[in-house]
Structures are given as C-alpha cells and as structure tokens.
Design a protein around this motif. Structure first.
Motif, PDB file in Angstrom:
ATOM      1  N   SER A   1      53.523  40.085  57.702  1.00 42.18           N
ATOM      2  CA  SER A   1      53.643  39.654  56.306  1.00 42.18           C
ATOM      3  C   SER A   1      54.357  38.308  56.196  1.00 42.18           C
ATOM      4  CB  SER A   1      54.410  40.703  55.499  1.00 42.18           C
ATOM      5  OG  SER A   1      54.491  40.337  54.143  1.00 42.18           O
ATOM      6  N   THR A   2      53.904  37.499  55.245  1.00 40.25           N
ATOM      7  CA  THR A   2      54.553  36.235  54.897  1.00 40.25           C
ATOM      8  C   THR A   2      54.718  36.203  53.379  1.00 40.25           C
ATOM      9  OG1 THR A   2      52.461  35.049  54.602  1.00 40.25           O
ATOM     10  CG2 THR A   2      53.409  35.068  56.837  1.00 40.25           C
ATOM     11  N   PHE A   3      55.489  35.237  52.880  1.00 40.82           N
ATOM     12  CA  PHE A   3      55.649  35.126  51.433  1.00 40.82           C
ATOM     13  C   PHE A   3      54.312  34.809  50.771  1.00 40.82           C
ATOM     14  CE2 PHE A   3      60.226  34.148  52.432  1.00 40.82           C
ATOM     15  CZ  PHE A   3      60.718  35.313  51.858  1.00 40.82           C
ATOM     16  N   GLN A   4      53.442  34.070  51.461  1.00 40.91           N
ATOM     17  CA  GLN A   4      52.116  33.786  50.923  1.00 40.91           C
ATOM     18  C   GLN A   4      51.333  35.082  50.738  1.00 40.91           C
ATOM     19  OE1 GLN A   4      49.891  31.014  50.125  1.00 40.91           O
ATOM     20  NE2 GLN A   4      51.878  30.154  49.595  1.00 40.91           N
ATOM     21  N   MET A   5      51.348  35.941  51.764  1.00 44.65           N
ATOM     22  CA  MET A   5      50.619  37.200  51.669  1.00 44.65           C
ATOM     23  C   MET A   5      51.217  38.102  50.601  1.00 44.65           C
ATOM     24  SD  MET A   5      49.526  38.286  55.535  1.00 44.65           S
ATOM     25  CE  MET A   5      48.920  39.839  54.897  1.00 44.65           C
ATOM     26  N   ARG A   6      52.543  38.178  50.559  1.00 47.54           N
ATOM     27  CA  ARG A   6      53.177  39.011  49.544  1.00 47.54           C
ATOM     28  C   ARG A   6      52.842  38.503  48.150  1.00 47.54           C
ATOM     29  NH1 ARG A   6      55.293  43.867  50.098  1.00 47.54           N
ATOM     30  NH2 ARG A   6      57.142  43.440  48.869  1.00 47.54           N
ATOM     31  N   GLY A   7      52.793  37.178  47.995  1.00 51.15           N
ATOM     32  CA  GLY A   7      52.455  36.598  46.704  1.00 51.15           C
ATOM     33  C   GLY A   7      51.029  36.943  46.293  1.00 51.15           C
ATOM     34  N   MET A   8      50.090  36.873  47.242  1.00 48.43           N
ATOM     35  CA  MET A   8      48.705  37.220  46.931  1.00 48.43           C
ATOM     36  C   MET A   8      48.565  38.702  46.619  1.00 48.43           C
ATOM     37  SD  MET A   8      46.446  34.820  49.513  1.00 48.43           S
ATOM     38  CE  MET A   8      47.426  35.025  50.991  1.00 48.43           C
ATOM     39  N   HIS A   9      49.286  39.545  47.363  1.00 51.65           N
ATOM     40  CA  HIS A   9      49.258  40.973  47.068  1.00 51.65           C
ATOM     41  C   HIS A   9      49.820  41.256  45.680  1.00 51.65           C
ATOM     42  CE1 HIS A   9      47.798  43.592  50.288  1.00 51.65           C
ATOM     43  NE2 HIS A   9      48.126  42.624  51.131  1.00 51.65           N
ATOM     44  N   THR A  10      50.868  40.536  45.317  1.00 47.23           N
ATOM     45  CA  THR A  10      51.453  40.724  43.988  1.00 47.23           C
ATOM     46  C   THR A  10      50.435  40.442  42.895  1.00 47.23           C
ATOM     47  OG1 THR A  10      53.621  40.071  44.859  1.00 47.23           O
ATOM     48  CG2 THR A  10      53.350  40.032  42.466  1.00 47.23           C
ATOM     49  N   LEU A  11      49.640  39.382  43.093  1.00 47.90           N
ATOM     50  CA  LEU A  11      48.640  39.018  42.090  1.00 47.90           C
ATOM     51  C   LEU A  11      47.495  40.022  42.019  1.00 47.90           C
ATOM     52  CD1 LEU A  11      48.626  35.184  42.730  1.00 47.90           C
ATOM     53  CD2 LEU A  11      49.060  36.258  40.512  1.00 47.90           C
ATOM     54  N   VAL A  12      46.963  40.426  43.165  1.00 49.19           N
ATOM     55  CA  VAL A  12      45.800  41.327  43.120  1.00 49.19           C
ATOM     56  C   VAL A  12      46.205  42.744  42.714  1.00 49.19           C
ATOM     57  CG1 VAL A  12      44.508  39.982  44.813  1.00 49.19           C
ATOM     58  CG2 VAL A  12      45.923  41.894  45.592  1.00 49.19           C
ATOM     59  N   ARG A  13      47.468  43.093  42.879  1.00 49.33           N
ATOM     60  CA  ARG A  13      47.926  44.426  42.485  1.00 49.33           C
ATOM     61  C   ARG A  13      48.311  44.489  41.002  1.00 49.33           C
ATOM     62  NH1 ARG A  13      49.566  47.787  46.918  1.00 49.33           N
ATOM     63  NH2 ARG A  13      49.388  46.766  48.942  1.00 49.33           N
ATOM     64  N   ASP A  14      48.555  43.348  40.401  1.00 49.58           N
ATOM     65  CA  ASP A  14      48.959  43.290  38.995  1.00 49.58           C
ATOM     66  C   ASP A  14      47.790  43.693  38.105  1.00 49.58           C
ATOM     67  OD1 ASP A  14      49.910  42.720  36.476  1.00 49.58           O
ATOM     68  OD2 ASP A  14      50.719  40.751  37.002  1.00 49.58           O
ATOM     69  N   ALA A  15      47.972  44.723  37.267  1.00 48.59           N
ATOM     70  CA  ALA A  15      46.901  45.187  36.379  1.00 48.59           C
ATOM     71  C   ALA A  15      46.501  44.143  35.354  1.00 48.59           C
ATOM     72  CB  ALA A  15      47.345  46.473  35.673  1.00 48.59           C
ATOM     73  N   LYS A  16      47.362  43.162  35.100  1.00 50.76           N
ATOM     74  CA  LYS A  16      47.077  42.137  34.094  1.00 50.76           C
ATOM     75  C   LYS A  16      46.362  40.919  34.671  1.00 50.76           C
ATOM     76  CE  LYS A  16      51.113  43.436  31.312  1.00 50.76           C
ATOM     77  NZ  LYS A  16      52.400  42.962  30.728  1.00 50.76           N
ATOM     78  N   THR A  17      46.177  40.872  35.980  1.00 46.55           N
ATOM     79  CA  THR A  17      45.511  39.725  36.599  1.00 46.55           C
ATOM     80  C   THR A  17      44.050  39.656  36.142  1.00 46.55           C
ATOM     81  OG1 THR A  17      46.953  39.766  38.532  1.00 46.55           O
ATOM     82  CG2 THR A  17      44.818  38.697  38.797  1.00 46.55           C
ATOM     83  N   THR A  18      43.602  38.457  35.796  1.00 44.17           N
ATOM     84  CA  THR A  18      42.216  38.287  35.345  1.00 44.17           C
ATOM     85  C   THR A  18      41.249  38.520  36.497  1.00 44.17           C
ATOM     86  OG1 THR A  18      42.179  35.927  35.858  1.00 44.17           O
ATOM     87  CG2 THR A  18      42.978  36.569  33.670  1.00 44.17           C
ATOM     88  N   LYS A  19      39.988  38.780  36.165  1.00 44.72           N
ATOM     89  CA  LYS A  19      38.971  38.985  37.195  1.00 44.72           C
ATOM     90  C   LYS A  19      38.847  37.758  38.076  1.00 44.72           C
ATOM     91  CE  LYS A  19      34.028  39.665  37.992  1.00 44.72           C
ATOM     92  NZ  LYS A  19      33.849  38.389  38.710  1.00 44.72           N
TER      93      LYS A  19
END
Length: 412
Positions: free
Chosen positions: A200-218
């Motif tokens: 894991s890196t901060f980049q990967m954690r950041g991307m996971h945060t976005l794709v896991r967020d229910a409010k993220t746009t398609k």
C-alpha cells in the motif's frame, strides 16, 4: 544476532536448551558421564506442547534450565507471549520429525569444528562453571560423536545452510530482511504463500478512498477504478514466467533483459470482471480474453450460465479477472471450469481489487497452487454476503446501471 537486529516484540525466541530433562540423583553422581548432546536428553514432548500453544495464540511459561544444578525450576520460568514469528533454536532441533513439521523455514548454521570447540570452551567455563579438562573430555566422548550421529545427518532437512555461522553477516542480514518482509505482510499472506497483496501507498489508499465513497460520481469511480485495476494487472503480470533475452540498444551496447510470456490469455467473470479487460489489453497487445458467466445468489446457488474460452486455453497462462473476491464460491466455479478445460492450476493468476478473508480462505484452500493478486483485504462479509467495508455493487457502479436516485444514509 537475528533477534537483536529485529528488536521486534512480534518475534520471540525459544531455546531447545530450556527443555533438558532434570537429572536424577543417580545421574547427578556421575554427571560427567551424562550425554547432554543426545536427543533423549531433551523433553521433546514438553517442547511440542509449548510450541503448539504458541501457534494457537496462547502465552506459555518456558522453564529456565540451571546448568549448574542440572534441573529446571530453580529460577522463575520465562513468560513468552504468542508472536507472529517464533525462532526455535537448538543443536538437535531437526532430529524429531514432529518438531520439523512445525517449521516454515529450517536453517542449518554450519560452523568449522575448531570454532565450535572454542565457543564451547568459552561458554561452558563461563556459564556452566566447568573446567577446561572436563569440557575437552566431554567434547571427545559425547559432543563430537553426537554431532556426527545426530546433528550432521539433519543438515539435509535445511531450507537454508549458513556457512561460517554467526560471522556470516550477509546471510544473517538476508534472513532478517526476510522476516521483516513477512512481518510487513497481511496476516493471510503468512498463511497462504500464494496470496499477494500489493504494498500500500498513499496514492493507493487515496484511490481506494475515492472508489469506496458512496458519493463518488460514476466518472470518478471509473477513472480511479481503472487506475487501481491497471496496478493490479501489472503486478499480476509480474508473476508470469519469463526467459532471459539480450538486445542491442541504439548506442550499440548490450542490454540483458527478459522476454515476456507469450502464451497468455485473460478470462473475465461477467460482468464485473469485464471492467478489468481494458487494463489487460493496454498491457498486453492483442491478448485473447474469454468470458465466464456465473449466476450468484447469496452464499450458495452459484450456477454456470455461459462460457466462451480460447480453444487452446490449456496451453496458456490464464489471468482470471474479477474485481471483488467475496465468498469465493464464484471464483471456485470459474477456476474449476478452467481446470476441467485442462489449464494447470499453477498457470492461473486470479486478479481482484479487494478480497474478503472468507473468500481468500475458500480459494487458497481449494486451489493452493494458483496465485491471488489483490490490492486490499477487507474486514469480511455482512449478512447479505457483501464485502465490508467494500465498494458496493462494482459492476453497477462501473457500468452506470445502479440506481442514481438511491439515497445514501449517513450513520447515526
């Protein structure tokens, strides 16, 4: 030296010397004739009991053997808590097959006979209050014959042989680094050597945060999912076999590199797995991709609906694509189909973005020779058999078929 370099509470040391039998009164009267280098000098049953408890996560009391009184119990026992790495050390530790069976890695420290004798003289005179004449007599009568009869023959069981003993700093550094790597792995990777979690890196954690967020746009979900998928695919390709290849660079120099595996194909589990196809095509020009459709309903009821695979798939390495590993039942169905088609189990690499521990257990136990490559391992499954914290219905979010009007309920 290894313990000193690691200096980590997740690593504990257990010495075989702690498990010597207490000498009887009769044996004490002729202690000079007692062979401390014979396998029967140790209480192996007690050692096995202690190791079994440690491996089951229980704290244990390890006796301290008094080499002046030739018995344990004189000093308080050493309390040892369960740990991620247990180093079991002793001259006859490979002799009993039951003890060997406990070990994930076996290391034989090979030292010159003169060095062994010198060290024994220093240790026994300083720690065991013996005179040099007694040490030399015991060495020639018991130690050397025991080494030839019981220790040297077990060298063949070692996974690693370290010449020059503790003076071999290169070998010790490599072992220390290996243990540190294991300590840095997810717990499941320590159980299943065929499971690979991308560091894991901060980049990967950041991307996971976005794709896991229910409010993220398609649009953002697809963009960052594609980035994560590309990382997983590249990592998976790194586990394929290669051949060495030399080329001439534009400067006229020789570059020694590798040639990619040619016999390769992808297989996506419809429909979420299709989201990973573009990343695979971007990495492998002209790659063949097959498809498998499995009906999923809860934890059971998986049914193969459709399959279209390359005719020569049995001759290829297969990258199996599915972004979510949940219960593992669909994966088992897909892998079983590939095996029936003649694909060797060791030729299958299963790629996914997130995995539930339950699915990892199911797949790794069922198919110990396949490889699983994932970017994160989640907590588990909920009552609906969905991965938590997860990222929802991946296929619906990726392809835009989820309910856009779905309300997101904030936790109270």
């Amino acid at each position: 030296m290894i313990i000193q370099q690691l200096h980590d509470q997740r690593v504990v040391l257990v010495n075989q010397d702690s498990f010597y039998h207490n000498l009887t009164e009769e044996e004490l009267t002729r202690v000079q004739d007692y062979n401390f280098d014979h396998p029967e000098a140790f209480d192996t049953e007690q050692l096995l009991s202690v190791m079994d408890k440690l491996k089951r996560g229980q704290a244990v009391n390890i006796p301290k053997y008094d080499f002046k009184g030739y018995k344990s119990g004189v000093s308080p026992a050493r309390r040892v808590n369960p740990a991620d790495v247990i180093i079991l050390e002793g001259i006859l530790i490979f002799h009993d097959p039951r003890v060997r069976a406990l070990m994930n890695m076996k290391i034989f420290v090979d030292t010159d006979a003169d060095v062994r004798l010198a060290r024994r003289i220093r240790r026994d005179t300083a720690e065991k209050a013996r005179d040099i004449a007694t040490v030399l007599d015991q060495y020639s009568k018991f130690v050397k014959p025991a080494f030839d009869d019981f220790i040297l023959p077990t060298k063949k069981y070692a996974d690693i042989i370290i010449p020059r003993g503790g003076d071999n700093h290169v070998a010790i550094d490599l072992i220390v680094q290996h243990i540190r790597t294991k300590l840095g792995q997810h717990d499941l990777c320590k159980i299943y050597p065929n499971l690979y979690v991308i560091q894991s890196t901060f980049q990967m954690r950041g991307m996971h945060t976005l794709v896991r967020d229910a409010k993220t746009t398609k649009h953002d979900f697809v963009f960052y999912s594609d980035r994560l998928i590309r990382l997983v695919v590249e990592h998976g390709l790194g586990h394929l076999p290669f051949t060495e290849k030399q080329v001439i660079t534009p400067t006229g120099s020789v570059y020694s590199g590798v040639d990619f595996c040619k016999r390769l194909c992808g297989v996506s589990i419809i429909r979420s797995g299709e989201s990973m196809e573009n990343a695979l095509r971007a990495c492998c020009k002209g790659i063949k991709i097959g498809k498998i459709l499995i009906h999923r309903e809860g934890d059971n009821g998986q049914q193969l609906i459709y399959e279209k695979l390359p005719n020569d798939i049995s001759d290829r390495h297969v990258l199996l694509l599915d972004p979510i590993l949940g219960t593992g039942n669909s994966a088992v169905q897909a892998i079983s189909l590939l095996l029936r088609k003649g694909v060797p189990e060791s030729n299958i690499i299963f790629l996914n973005l997130i995995s539930a521990p339950q699915g990892v257990h199911v797949v790794c136990k069922s198919f110990p020779r396949i490889k699983i490559v994932t970017s994160e391992i989640d907590i588990g499954l909920n009552e609906d058999f969905r991965v938590i914290p997860g990222m929802g219905e991946f296929g619906d979010r990726y392809f835009g078929t989820d309910d856009d009007d779905m309300q997101v309920v904030a936790p109270s």
